[in-house]
Write an enzyme that holds these catalytic residues in place. Structure first.
Site, PDB file in Angstrom:
ATOM      1  N   HIS A 179     -10.653  -1.657   4.971  1.00  0.00           N
ATOM      2  CA  HIS A 179     -10.163  -1.282   6.253  1.00  0.00           C
ATOM      3  C   HIS A 179     -10.973   0.252   6.670  1.00  0.00           C
ATOM      4  CE1 HIS A 179      -7.727   0.799   3.438  1.00  0.00           C
ATOM      5  NE2 HIS A 179      -7.464   1.616   4.205  1.00  0.00           N
ATOM      6  N   ASP A 180     -11.686   0.704   5.685  1.00  0.00           N
ATOM      7  CA  ASP A 180     -12.191   2.005   5.867  1.00  0.00           C
ATOM      8  C   ASP A 180     -13.910   1.969   5.954  1.00  0.00           C
ATOM      9  OD1 ASP A 180      -9.779   3.346   5.324  1.00  0.00           O
ATOM     10  OD2 ASP A 180     -10.015   3.598   3.522  1.00  0.00           O
ATOM     11  N   GLU A 183      -6.552   3.604  -5.767  1.00  0.00           N
ATOM     12  CA  GLU A 183      -7.547   3.686  -4.869  1.00  0.00           C
ATOM     13  C   GLU A 183      -8.198   5.026  -5.480  1.00  0.00           C
ATOM     14  OE1 GLU A 183      -9.452   4.623  -0.595  1.00  0.00           O
ATOM     15  OE2 GLU A 183      -7.734   5.720  -1.406  1.00  0.00           O
ATOM     16  N   ASP A 218      -2.803   4.728  -3.000  1.00  0.00           N
ATOM     17  CA  ASP A 218      -3.830   5.375  -2.073  1.00  0.00           C
ATOM     18  C   ASP A 218      -4.201   6.696  -2.662  1.00  0.00           C
ATOM     19  OD1 ASP A 218      -4.873   5.347   0.920  1.00  0.00           O
ATOM     20  OD2 ASP A 218      -3.974   7.478   0.880  1.00  0.00           O
ATOM     21  N   ASP A 278       0.816  -1.107   0.008  1.00  0.00           N
ATOM     22  CA  ASP A 278       0.012  -0.064   0.097  1.00  0.00           C
ATOM     23  C   ASP A 278       0.931   1.248  -0.039  1.00  0.00           C
ATOM     24  OD1 ASP A 278      -1.922   1.773   0.442  1.00  0.00           O
ATOM     25  OD2 ASP A 278      -3.093   0.536   1.687  1.00  0.00           O
TER      26      ASP A 278
HETATM   27  O1  TEU Z   1      -8.803   6.502   2.144  1.00  0.00           O
HETATM   28  C1  TEU Z   1      -9.239   7.409   1.110  1.00  0.00           C
HETATM   29  C2  TEU Z   1     -10.674   8.067   1.346  1.00  0.00           C
HETATM   30  O2  TEU Z   1     -11.136   8.349   0.384  1.00  0.00           O
HETATM   31  C3  TEU Z   1     -11.335   7.740   2.494  1.00  0.00           C
HETATM   32  O3  TEU Z   1     -11.711   9.338   3.002  1.00  0.00           O
HETATM   33  C4  TEU Z   1     -12.228   6.868   2.569  1.00  0.00           C
HETATM   34  O4  TEU Z   1     -13.092   7.306   1.743  1.00  0.00           O
HETATM   35  C5  TEU Z   1     -12.862   7.192   3.968  1.00  0.00           C
HETATM   36  O5  TEU Z   1     -11.802   6.648   4.858  1.00  0.00           O
HETATM   37  C6  TEU Z   1     -13.861   6.251   3.985  1.00  0.00           C
HETATM   38  O6  TEU Z   1     -14.463   6.300   5.219  1.00  0.00           O
HETATM   39  C7  TEU Z   1      -7.417   6.133   1.843  1.00  0.00           C
HETATM   40  C8  TEU Z   1      -7.294   5.098   2.875  1.00  0.00           C
HETATM   41  O7  TEU Z   1      -7.765   4.035   2.594  1.00  0.00           O
HETATM   42  C9  TEU Z   1      -7.706   5.690   4.226  1.00  0.00           C
HETATM   43  O8  TEU Z   1      -7.526   4.694   5.140  1.00  0.00           O
HETATM   44  C10 TEU Z   1      -6.935   6.792   4.696  1.00  0.00           C
HETATM   45  O9  TEU Z   1      -7.199   7.237   5.966  1.00  0.00           O
HETATM   46  C11 TEU Z   1      -6.966   7.952   3.630  1.00  0.00           C
HETATM   47  O10 TEU Z   1      -6.604   7.321   2.370  1.00  0.00           O
HETATM   48  C12 TEU Z   1      -5.756   8.895   3.956  1.00  0.00           C
HETATM   49  O11 TEU Z   1      -4.660   8.356   3.506  1.00  0.00           O
END
Ligand code: TEU
Ligand code: CA
Length: 553
Positions: free
Chosen positions: A329-330, A257, A199, A98
């Site tokens: 994970h989000d 992403e 990311d 990542d």
């Molecule tokens: O997430 C990007 C993103 O668009 C996030 O705002 C996502 O939509 C949100 O977490 C959903 O609730 C990436 C990573 O996957 C995330 O873990 C990071 O916090 C973020 O980028 C910043 O690097």
């Protein structure tokens, strides 16, 4: 359609801090993944996507990198990493890392230098602007805080941070920044990495001159306007440059992403002739139940809308390739969000697994999804570690939302739902760690765990395992064409996959109520189901709650 390893593989996402702890500090580590390679091998996956393991102050759990070429101590060492790659490869599993290059941590030495003075030679590595009328340079909102700008007292200028204040955005206009990133990527590829998940890679280019948005402000008074920072022209230029200069290793994969993409904007990123990326993650399905205030406003949606999104992507990606996922994970846990994590937990988790593996694209499984792990019964805000949820909670209460309402959304949509420890067995902390874990284990580890799943042939785990094995034996699952079916039906997702002379019909009941479907084609054989033999009389297939079938027709 060109054959590629990353089209054929099933990818398993590991959130290392929560996977397996070997040294009793309550934090999952690289050694823990090494110890569990047998598990991954048994499941049959072809690649691991590893969430960030770099040095980081963990403001955003590793998405704030302070050193790109070191492993964070609590997770391991570069030696552990080399061993992990070696062992994965010995077992036929690829490794996708990542990479977060839209921003760094404010503790990265580039930023430490950059903030020192206006004429520091790293000043232009980040985005610095003067304030306007004693306020922020513009009205942009950030993902995690009200304003996307932070005043730095030292030089009296503001820096841009689309995420937290401790995640300053890199200035990709600066060629030196790009060269640094490309050489770092080559360094990891040389170590044996098979690709990267990049990311928020479509946010690299921001609107020239950083204009105010003229859209309506949110309840905190700022404007979240993706048109000003997502999918802009130069992203494509820089991605092409990156592919050419950094991804010198043949067959390495790039998964972008990309929040805010539609299939039309995505096509340009993944069209092989553009030489940018191989796949992107779209969030249209993830955003389906979100209102104007993003994920923090939960709205009802109907299945028609979900099918529209799925079908758009299945039919519209052209020469490109789709990524398929129900969670990461989000996001909340898939079965809690799209299935029923109570009465029909096992059945509905298998229904979702059927759709995930039968659509055209590469399936991504988030750790624990293969057990049917559920959302966490958090007790209160002190149980929460995630900066996004914590900031939202306090900011929205400040803006007038009730505590109860804010808490309810965190329970349903908060990112920590996905980040609780992997549930290995029914011992303390689900067998994740002998120490107090950094995140409390879901108490349902007593019955939802790897050990139980493995000895029960009807478990969600065995169903995933079967689907993964089927993918290796049936090219139709990888390369077969997709055609929607029973589109107007209010309860079912249904489609045909077709490859040479073979046709498979997939029908799943997406809900916890009975329904039926008129099957037009003649069923030749049952390929797979989550519920035994089908009940078809005069071409009418009866479906009980969450039934899922794959037929040869
Ligand atoms: O997430 C990007 C993103 O668009 C996030 O705002 C996502 O939509 C949100 O977490 C959903 O609730 C990436 C990573 O996957 C995330 O873990 C990071 O916090 C973020 O980028 C910043 O690097
Ligand atoms: Ca540990």
């Amino acid at each position: 359609m060109e054959r590629k390893w990353w089209k054929e593989a099933v990818v398993y996402q590991i959130y290392p801090r929560s996977f397996y702890d070997t040294n009793g500090d309550g934090i999952g580590d690289l050694k823990g993944i090494i110890e569990k390679i047998d598990y991954l091998k048994d499941l049959g996956i072809g690649a691991v996507w590893l969430n960030p393991i770099y040095e980081s102050p963990n403001e955003d759990m590793g998405y704030d990198i302070s050193n790109y070429q070191e492993v964070i101590e609590e997770i391991g060492t570069l030696d552990d990493f080399d061993l992990l790659i070696k062992k994965l490869h010995e077992n036929g599993i690829k490794l996708i890392m990542d990479l977060v290059v839209n921003h760094t941590s404010d503790e990265h030495e580039w930023f430490v230098e950059s903030r020192k003075s206006k004429n520091n030679d790293k000043r232009d590595y980040y985005i610095w602007k003067d304030g306007k009328d004693g306020k922020q340079p513009n009205n942009w909102a950030s993902f995690f805080t009200p304003s996307a700008w932070k005043l730095d007292e030292q030089t009296g200028q503001y820096y841009l941070h689309l995420f937290s204040e401790k995640q300053p955005d890199l200035n990709w206009q600066n060629e030196k920044v790009r060269e640094e990133v490309f050489s770092m990527i080559r360094w990891w590829l040389d170590r044996g990495v098979d690709g990267f998940r990049m990311d928020v890679i479509n946010l690299l280019d921001k609107a020239k001159g950083y204009p105010d948005s003229d859209k309506a402000p949110n309840i905190m008074g700022y404007v979240f306007d993706d048109e000003l920072f997502a999918n802009r022209e130069n992203v494509h230029v820089w991605l092409k440059e990156m592919r050419e200069k950094a991804f010198v290793k043949e067959n390495s994969v790039i998964v972008g992403e990309t929040p805010f993409v539609t299939v039309d904007t995505a096509k340009e990123y993944v069209d092989p002739k553009n030489k940018e990326m191989d796949m992107v993650f779209s969030f249209e399905v993830m955003d389906i139940d979100s209102g104007d205030f993003g994920k923090w406003e939960i709205i009802d949606y109907d299945l028609k809308k979900l099918k529209d999104i799925i079908t758009d992507w299945q039919l519209g990606i052209g020469e490109g390739w789709n990524s398929l996922f129900w969670s990461n994970h989000d996001q909340p846990r898939a079965v809690s969000r799209f299935g029923d994590d109570k009465k029909y937990r096992i059945k509905s988790a298998k229904m979702l697994a059927t759709v995930l593996h039968m659509l055209k694209g590469t399936p991504y499984i988030f750790q624990g999804e293969e057990l049917g792990m559920t959302n966490m019964p958090f007790r209160n805000i002190y149980d929460i570690s995630d900066i996004e949820s914590i900031n939202y909670y306090y900011e929205s209460i400040k803006a007038g939302i009730s505590e109860a309402a804010a808490w309810d959304v965190i329970l349903k949509k908060g990112r920590d739902n996905a980040r609780t420890p992997m549930q290995w067995n029914d011992e303390k902390n689900g067998g994740f760690s002998t120490a107090e874990p950094w995140q409390r284990a879901n108490p349902n580890y007593e019955f939802i765990n790897v050990k139980n799943c493995r000895c029960d042939n009807d478990s969600v785990y065995h169903y995933y395992k079967k689907l993964i094995k089927m993918r290796k034996e049936n090219e139709i699952m990888v390369y077969g064409n997709y055609e929607p079916k029973h589109y107007e039906h209010e309860d079912v997702i249904s489609f045909i996959r077709e490859y040479n002379d073979l046709r498979w019909l997939i029908v799943v009941n997406f809900y916890g109520r009975e329904t039926k479907v008129q099957i037009e084609s003649k069923v030749k054989a049952l390929v797979l189901s989550n519920c035994g033999e089908p009940d078809i009389i005069d071409g009418i297939l009866k479906l009980r709650p969450y039934d899922a079938y794959v037929f040869e027709v």
